[in-house]
Design a protein around this motif. Structure first.
Motif, PDB file in Angstrom:
ATOM      1  N   ALA A 109       0.815  -1.226  -0.025  1.00  0.00           N
ATOM      2  CA  ALA A 109       0.037   0.180   0.200  1.00  0.00           C
ATOM      3  C   ALA A 109       0.952   1.108  -0.004  1.00  0.00           C
ATOM      4  N   THR A 110       2.108   1.320   0.503  1.00  0.00           N
ATOM      5  CA  THR A 110       2.931   2.178   0.508  1.00  0.00           C
ATOM      6  C   THR A 110       3.287   2.741  -1.106  1.00  0.00           C
ATOM      7  N   ARG A 111       3.067   1.891  -1.790  1.00  0.00           N
ATOM      8  CA  ARG A 111       3.571   2.206  -3.454  1.00  0.00           C
ATOM      9  C   ARG A 111       2.212   2.854  -4.092  1.00  0.00           C
ATOM     10  N   ASP A 112       1.215   2.734  -3.400  1.00  0.00           N
ATOM     11  CA  ASP A 112       0.083   3.118  -4.054  1.00  0.00           C
ATOM     12  C   ASP A 112       0.197   4.717  -4.656  1.00  0.00           C
ATOM     13  N   ALA A 113      -0.298   5.150  -5.716  1.00  0.00           N
ATOM     14  CA  ALA A 113      -0.393   6.321  -6.078  1.00  0.00           C
ATOM     15  C   ALA A 113      -1.674   6.980  -6.671  1.00  0.00           C
ATOM     16  N   GLU A 114      -2.014   8.230  -6.259  1.00  0.00           N
ATOM     17  CA  GLU A 114      -3.173   8.687  -6.693  1.00  0.00           C
ATOM     18  C   GLU A 114      -3.012  10.062  -7.395  1.00  0.00           C
ATOM     19  N   ALA A 115      -3.861  10.589  -8.403  1.00  0.00           N
ATOM     20  CA  ALA A 115      -3.753  11.550  -9.063  1.00  0.00           C
ATOM     21  C   ALA A 115      -5.067  12.360  -9.305  1.00  0.00           C
ATOM     22  N   GLU A 116      -5.405  13.472  -8.979  1.00  0.00           N
ATOM     23  CA  GLU A 116      -6.646  14.252  -9.539  1.00  0.00           C
ATOM     24  C   GLU A 116      -6.458  14.787 -10.772  1.00  0.00           C
ATOM     25  N   LEU A 117      -7.485  14.396 -11.560  1.00  0.00           N
ATOM     26  CA  LEU A 117      -7.530  14.659 -13.138  1.00  0.00           C
ATOM     27  C   LEU A 117      -8.386  15.903 -13.171  1.00  0.00           C
ATOM     28  N   LEU A 118      -8.089  16.971 -13.897  1.00  0.00           N
ATOM     29  CA  LEU A 118      -9.108  18.234 -14.165  1.00  0.00           C
ATOM     30  C   LEU A 118      -9.478  18.134 -15.669  1.00  0.00           C
ATOM     31  N   GLN A 119     -10.642  18.703 -16.050  1.00  0.00           N
ATOM     32  CA  GLN A 119     -10.762  18.531 -17.424  1.00  0.00           C
ATOM     33  C   GLN A 119     -10.197  19.760 -18.184  1.00  0.00           C
ATOM     34  N   GLY A 120      -9.759  19.152 -19.381  1.00  0.00           N
ATOM     35  CA  GLY A 120      -9.070  20.159 -20.253  1.00  0.00           C
ATOM     36  C   GLY A 120      -9.849  20.408 -21.676  1.00  0.00           C
ATOM     37  N   MET A 121      -9.288  20.897 -22.547  1.00  0.00           N
ATOM     38  CA  MET A 121      -9.975  21.088 -23.753  1.00  0.00           C
ATOM     39  C   MET A 121     -10.221  19.596 -24.459  1.00  0.00           C
ATOM     40  N   PRO A 122     -11.400  19.627 -25.115  1.00  0.00           N
ATOM     41  CA  PRO A 122     -11.930  18.488 -25.681  1.00  0.00           C
ATOM     42  C   PRO A 122     -10.776  18.020 -26.620  1.00  0.00           C
ATOM     43  N   GLY A 123     -10.719  16.636 -27.166  1.00  0.00           N
ATOM     44  CA  GLY A 123      -9.731  16.392 -28.197  1.00  0.00           C
ATOM     45  C   GLY A 123     -10.167  16.504 -29.417  1.00  0.00           C
ATOM     46  N   GLN A 124      -9.357  16.092 -30.278  1.00  0.00           N
ATOM     47  CA  GLN A 124      -9.787  16.533 -31.797  1.00  0.00           C
ATOM     48  C   GLN A 124     -10.851  15.838 -32.098  1.00  0.00           C
ATOM     49  N   ASP A 125     -11.408  14.550 -31.860  1.00  0.00           N
ATOM     50  CA  ASP A 125     -12.474  13.973 -32.091  1.00  0.00           C
ATOM     51  C   ASP A 125     -13.723  14.610 -31.300  1.00  0.00           C
ATOM     52  N   GLY A 126     -13.418  15.407 -30.502  1.00  0.00           N
ATOM     53  CA  GLY A 126     -14.586  16.195 -29.807  1.00  0.00           C
ATOM     54  C   GLY A 126     -14.808  15.351 -28.411  1.00  0.00           C
ATOM     55  N   LYS A 127     -13.934  14.381 -28.005  1.00  0.00           N
ATOM     56  CA  LYS A 127     -14.402  13.557 -26.994  1.00  0.00           C
ATOM     57  C   LYS A 127     -13.648  14.490 -25.844  1.00  0.00           C
ATOM     58  N   PRO A 128     -14.312  14.249 -24.380  1.00  0.00           N
ATOM     59  CA  PRO A 128     -13.890  14.966 -23.204  1.00  0.00           C
ATOM     60  C   PRO A 128     -12.373  14.253 -22.903  1.00  0.00           C
ATOM     61  N   VAL A 129     -11.477  15.243 -22.584  1.00  0.00           N
ATOM     62  CA  VAL A 129      -9.999  14.962 -21.869  1.00  0.00           C
ATOM     63  C   VAL A 129      -9.885  15.378 -20.721  1.00  0.00           C
ATOM     64  N   TRP A 130      -9.153  14.686 -19.896  1.00  0.00           N
ATOM     65  CA  TRP A 130      -8.736  14.949 -18.538  1.00  0.00           C
ATOM     66  C   TRP A 130      -7.469  14.901 -18.282  1.00  0.00           C
ATOM     67  N   VAL A 131      -6.583  15.938 -17.887  1.00  0.00           N
ATOM     68  CA  VAL A 131      -5.142  15.651 -17.484  1.00  0.00           C
ATOM     69  C   VAL A 131      -4.776  15.737 -16.097  1.00  0.00           C
ATOM     70  N   GLY A 132      -3.691  15.295 -15.688  1.00  0.00           N
ATOM     71  CA  GLY A 132      -2.953  15.479 -14.552  1.00  0.00           C
ATOM     72  C   GLY A 132      -1.765  14.943 -14.611  1.00  0.00           C
ATOM     73  N   HIS A 133      -1.173  14.722 -13.317  1.00  0.00           N
ATOM     74  CA  HIS A 133       0.175  14.564 -13.065  1.00  0.00           C
ATOM     75  C   HIS A 133       0.593  13.596 -12.013  1.00  0.00           C
ATOM     76  N   PHE A 134       1.472  12.481 -12.039  1.00  0.00           N
ATOM     77  CA  PHE A 134       2.184  12.000 -10.761  1.00  0.00           C
ATOM     78  C   PHE A 134       3.293  12.746 -10.458  1.00  0.00           C
ATOM     79  N   VAL A 135       3.488  13.151  -8.971  1.00  0.00           N
ATOM     80  CA  VAL A 135       4.559  13.652  -8.584  1.00  0.00           C
ATOM     81  C   VAL A 135       5.705  12.711  -8.882  1.00  0.00           C
ATOM     82  N   SER A 136       5.825  11.617  -8.597  1.00  0.00           N
ATOM     83  CA  SER A 136       7.009  10.813  -9.047  1.00  0.00           C
ATOM     84  C   SER A 136       6.101   9.472  -9.522  1.00  0.00           C
ATOM     85  N   PRO A 137       6.474   9.457 -11.076  1.00  0.00           N
ATOM     86  CA  PRO A 137       5.926   8.264 -11.875  1.00  0.00           C
ATOM     87  C   PRO A 137       6.350   7.015 -11.094  1.00  0.00           C
TER      88      PRO A 137
END
Length: 174
Positions: A109-137
């Motif tokens: 459990a100490t190696r678990d990682a969680e990221a909050e993803l925020l809604q970004g601009m829709p993709g080229q095909d119009g589908k919703p896109v969410w983006v985020g980042h892990f502090v340490s991959p």
């Protein structure tokens, strides 16, 4: 003439050999107890609701995703930790401005990682896109959970590949 042993018992080999066998079992048992006290069972869900309630909640969220035909393409850059999620659905999704992406290690459990993803601009095909980042991959094999609160939830596995397909259209892609 018979030879008598004049050495006391504690100077003999065999009594110490016989004593050493159960003594080593006692030492090994104490070491096992020490290991058990130093580590915790990370596979147990830490929730006041209990395991059954959490499991039912997760299953209901996965059923909701299946009923709505939710599928996702999750792109994780293992060098930088950036995350891009593209969603598609047969039905309209509840307007959520954020999603949660969890990488759960199979045993630690100490190696678990969680990221909050925020809604970004829709993709080229119009589908919703969410983006985020892990502090340490993270590196290695993980279980992946993509959720929008308790509304819906997708799950899968990740072993370091750059794109994960999850959900109803996992075979064909979102």
């Amino acid at each position: 003439m018979q030879r008598e042993d004049t050495l006391p018992w504690y100077r003999q080999f065999w009594p110490w050999f016989i004593i050493a066998l159960p003594a080593s079992a006692v030492v090994a048992g104490l070491y096992t107890v020490w290991i058990a006290m130093q580590t915790s069972d990370s596979l147990v869900i830490n929730s006041d609701d209990g395991v059954n309630v959490v499991t039912e909640r997760n299953l209901a969220a996965e059923r909701s995703a299946t009923d709505a035909g939710v599928s996702a393409g999750v792109a994780i850059n293992s060098d930088t930790g950036s995350i891009v999620v593209t969603l598609s659905s047969d039905k309209s999704l509840a307007a959520s401005t954020s999603l949660t992406l969890q990488l759960l290690h199979p045993t630690l459990a100490t190696r678990d990682a969680e990221a909050e993803l925020l809604q970004g601009m829709p993709g080229q095909d119009g589908k919703p896109v969410w983006v985020g980042h892990f502090v340490s991959p993270p590196k290695g094999r993980y279980y992946v959970v993509l959720a929008s609160g308790d509304a819906w939830r997708l799950s899968g596995e990740w072993s370091g590949e750059s794109l994960i397909r999850m959900g109803a259209a996992a075979d064909g892609g979102p």
